[in-house]
Write a protein that holds these residues in place. Sequence first.
Motif, mmCIF file in Angstrom:
data_model
loop_
_atom_site.group_PDB
_atom_site.id
_atom_site.type_symbol
_atom_site.label_atom_id
_atom_site.label_comp_id
_atom_site.label_asym_id
_atom_site.label_seq_id
_atom_site.Cartn_x
_atom_site.Cartn_y
_atom_site.Cartn_z
ATOM 1 N N ALA A 213 2.693 28.122 -38.855
ATOM 2 C CA ALA A 213 2.550 27.735 -37.716
ATOM 3 C C ALA A 213 2.648 28.987 -36.548
ATOM 4 N N SER A 214 3.480 29.683 -37.042
ATOM 5 C CA SER A 214 3.664 30.936 -36.175
ATOM 6 C C SER A 214 2.426 31.884 -36.106
ATOM 7 N N ARG A 215 1.783 31.723 -37.163
ATOM 8 C CA ARG A 215 0.474 32.752 -37.534
ATOM 9 C C ARG A 215 -0.580 32.240 -37.261
ATOM 10 N N SER A 216 -0.870 30.803 -37.012
ATOM 11 C CA SER A 216 -1.919 30.051 -36.740
ATOM 12 C C SER A 216 -2.115 29.454 -35.508
ATOM 13 N N GLU A 217 -3.127 28.661 -34.941
ATOM 14 C CA GLU A 217 -3.251 27.892 -33.869
ATOM 15 C C GLU A 217 -2.906 26.407 -34.175
ATOM 16 N N SER A 218 -2.877 26.333 -35.490
ATOM 17 C CA SER A 218 -2.718 24.843 -36.024
ATOM 18 C C SER A 218 -1.272 24.088 -35.770
ATOM 19 N N ARG A 219 -1.503 23.231 -34.895
ATOM 20 C CA ARG A 219 -0.289 22.181 -34.538
ATOM 21 C C ARG A 219 0.344 21.588 -35.908
ATOM 22 N N SER A 220 -0.708 21.164 -36.841
ATOM 23 C CA SER A 220 -0.548 20.460 -38.146
ATOM 24 C C SER A 220 0.846 21.289 -38.608
ATOM 25 N N TRP A 221 0.731 22.304 -38.838
ATOM 26 C CA TRP A 221 1.756 23.158 -39.572
ATOM 27 C C TRP A 221 2.953 22.881 -38.782
ATOM 28 N N LEU A 222 2.954 23.126 -37.241
ATOM 29 C CA LEU A 222 4.280 22.793 -36.682
ATOM 30 C C LEU A 222 4.856 21.595 -36.827
ATOM 31 N N MET A 223 4.108 20.615 -36.616
ATOM 32 C CA MET A 223 4.620 19.177 -37.089
ATOM 33 C C MET A 223 5.231 19.185 -38.236
ATOM 34 N N ALA A 224 4.471 19.524 -39.333
ATOM 35 C CA ALA A 224 4.820 19.428 -40.807
ATOM 36 C C ALA A 224 6.203 20.017 -40.826
ATOM 37 N N GLY A 225 6.298 21.403 -40.330
ATOM 38 C CA GLY A 225 7.554 22.088 -40.344
ATOM 39 C C GLY A 225 8.866 21.335 -39.679
ATOM 40 N N GLY A 226 8.559 20.768 -38.514
ATOM 41 C CA GLY A 226 9.513 20.030 -37.992
ATOM 42 C C GLY A 226 9.750 18.873 -38.722
#
Length: 188
Positions: free
Chosen positions: A74-87
């Motif tokens: 998520a920190s390397r991309s603009e995708s909020r999906s990675w951020l949500m999945a990580g959380g």
Amino acid sequence: MNTATLRAADLLREKALSTGVWVLLGVVTSLFGLFLTAYVMRLASPDATAIAMPWQLWLSTAVLVAGSVLLHQASRSESRSWLMAGGLCGVAFVAVQCWAWQALQAANVVLTGNPAASFFYLLTGLHALHAVGGLVAWGNVSGSPGGDRRVALCARYWHFLLVVWLALFAAFRWITPDVARALCGVSP
């Protein structure tokens, strides 16, 4: 204010946040280091007995690794999906930790049972508390527009939580009362 002034203010704010996270990580490292030292010293006492680690700890470790990887992405991309999945992996980690506590309690491993159990609950509870704090930060970052730079700070914190957890898990698995006595120079 002009654009250059706003960018300079944003850069200063970003550097201050990054420095603040590093200071926090230093303080938390000291805290866990001191508690681990106390754990080893207390485990060297004659009344300490090893406790069996529940299998849920392996699952929580895998979930925390996955969360760290997803937040890094998520920190390397603009995708909020990675951020949500990580959380969501962070939430799952805390839930699995609670499940592990329930498994230990079902096996009559209670907080006051022996020093190993007491420190296990203390250290895992303290780590879970820091994970919840990370989830608060994650919620703040995921709910705000343009928080991409703060996503990197959030990922840094989760990587740190992973390293702390791996150190705790290794200590729980391999530092037995006999090992602690040898480390502390105490005869059995």
